[in-house]
Write a protein that holds these residues in place. Structure first.
Motif, PDB file in Angstrom:
ATOM      1  N   LEU A   1      14.245  20.610  -6.766  1.00 48.81           N
ATOM      2  CA  LEU A   1      14.410  22.002  -6.327  1.00 48.81           C
ATOM      3  C   LEU A   1      14.204  22.971  -7.490  1.00 48.81           C
ATOM      4  CD1 LEU A   1      17.449  21.822  -3.869  1.00 48.81           C
ATOM      5  CD2 LEU A   1      15.023  22.147  -3.317  1.00 48.81           C
ATOM      6  N   HIS A   2      14.657  22.588  -8.670  1.00 46.60           N
ATOM      7  CA  HIS A   2      14.461  23.422  -9.860  1.00 46.60           C
ATOM      8  C   HIS A   2      12.962  23.590 -10.145  1.00 46.60           C
ATOM      9  CE1 HIS A   2      15.245  25.294 -13.689  1.00 46.60           C
ATOM     10  NE2 HIS A   2      14.633  24.322 -14.343  1.00 46.60           N
TER      11      HIS A   2
ATOM     12  N   TRP B   1      10.474  23.286  -8.034  1.00 44.67           N
ATOM     13  CA  TRP B   1       9.916  24.102  -6.965  1.00 44.67           C
ATOM     14  C   TRP B   1      10.240  25.582  -7.185  1.00 44.67           C
ATOM     15  CZ3 TRP B   1      10.541  22.655  -1.095  1.00 44.67           C
ATOM     16  CH2 TRP B   1       9.752  23.504  -0.330  1.00 44.67           C
ATOM     17  N   SER B   2      11.477  25.881  -7.553  1.00 41.31           N
ATOM     18  CA  SER B   2      11.874  27.283  -7.743  1.00 41.31           C
ATOM     19  C   SER B   2      11.092  27.938  -8.877  1.00 41.31           C
ATOM     20  CB  SER B   2      13.378  27.397  -7.992  1.00 41.31           C
ATOM     21  OG  SER B   2      13.725  26.913  -9.275  1.00 41.31           O
TER      22      SER B   2
ATOM     23  N   GLU C   1       7.124  28.163  -7.590  1.00 44.24           N
ATOM     24  CA  GLU C   1       6.835  29.073  -6.481  1.00 44.24           C
ATOM     25  C   GLU C   1       6.816  30.546  -6.884  1.00 44.24           C
ATOM     26  OE1 GLU C   1       9.570  28.940  -3.237  1.00 44.24           O
ATOM     27  OE2 GLU C   1      11.283  29.515  -4.464  1.00 44.24           O
ATOM     28  N   LYS C   2       7.206  30.857  -8.100  1.00 45.09           N
ATOM     29  CA  LYS C   2       7.149  32.240  -8.590  1.00 45.09           C
ATOM     30  C   LYS C   2       5.713  32.699  -8.790  1.00 45.09           C
ATOM     31  CE  LYS C   2      11.601  31.991 -10.856  1.00 45.09           C
ATOM     32  NZ  LYS C   2      12.335  31.992 -12.120  1.00 45.09           N
TER      33      LYS C   2
END
Length: 152
Positions: free
Chosen positions: A100-101, A103-104, A107-108
Motif C-alpha cells: 500500500l505504501h 501504491w500511495s 499513484e501521485k
C-alpha cells in the motif's frame, strides 16, 4: 566542460525528483536493461510491473543496478547510479502495508503504472491482474554532474 562527483544530498535530490529510471539486472551472465517508472522514499525505489523477463531475472538474482539522469545539454547533465537488492512486495498479509505504501507513492504521478503495466504483445483476459509491486533497497548511491566551462 568538467565532470564532478555529486554529494549524497545532490544524489538523493535528483532521484527523489525523478520518475524514469533504467533498471539493470542479470541472469546467467546475461545483462538486461529496461526503463521503469519509480517513486523514491527512505532508501527504497518502489515500482510496479506485470510478470515478465525482468521479474523472472530479479527473482533469480536480486542484485540490481538503477540509473537516473537529467540531461540539460550535451555538456550539462547529472547522473546517479544505485546498486541494490530486489524485493518483491507480494499481496500477502506480511507485505500488505509495504505494498500500500508503494501504491500511495506511485499513484501521485500521472500514468504511474506505465511502462510496467504495458506489454508489447496482446495479453489474455484474466479474472485477476497478475501485477505486482516491488522495491529496490538501495545499498549504494553515487553520482556525477557535468557542467559547461572549465574546472578552474
Amino acid at each position: 566542460m568538467f565532470v564532478r562527483e555529486m554529494t549524497e544530498g545532490e544524489c538523493i535530490a535528483l532521484v527523489s525528483a525523478g520518475r524514469l529510471a533504467r533498471l539493470a539486472c542479470s541472469k546467467d551472465n546475461q545483462p538486461y536493461v529496461v526503463p521503469i517508472y519509480y517513486a523514491y522514499a527512505g532508501k527504497c525505489l518502489y515500482a510496479f510491473s506485470m510478470p515478465g523477463r525482468k521479474i523472472e531475472w530479479m527473482r533469480a538474482n536480486p542484485h540490481v543496478c538503477v540509473q537516473v539522469d537529467e540531461i540539460s545539454t550535451r555538456q550539462q547533465w547529472r547522473s546517479v547510479v544505485m546498486h541494490g537488492r530486489y524485493q518483491e512486495l507480494p499481496d500477502t498479509a506480511r507485505w500488505h502495508r509495504e505494498c500500500l505504501h508503494a501504491w500511495s507513492l506511485l499513484e501521485k504521478h500521472v500514468n504511474w503504472w506505465e511502462p510496467g503495466g504495458l506489454k508489447p504483445a496482446p495479453q489474455a483476459i484474466a479474472g485477476t491482474s497478475p501485477h505486482l509491486f516491488y522495491c529496490v533497497y538501495v545499498d549504494e548511491m553515487t553520482g556525477r554532474a557535468a557542467v559547461a566551462g572549465d574546472a578552474s
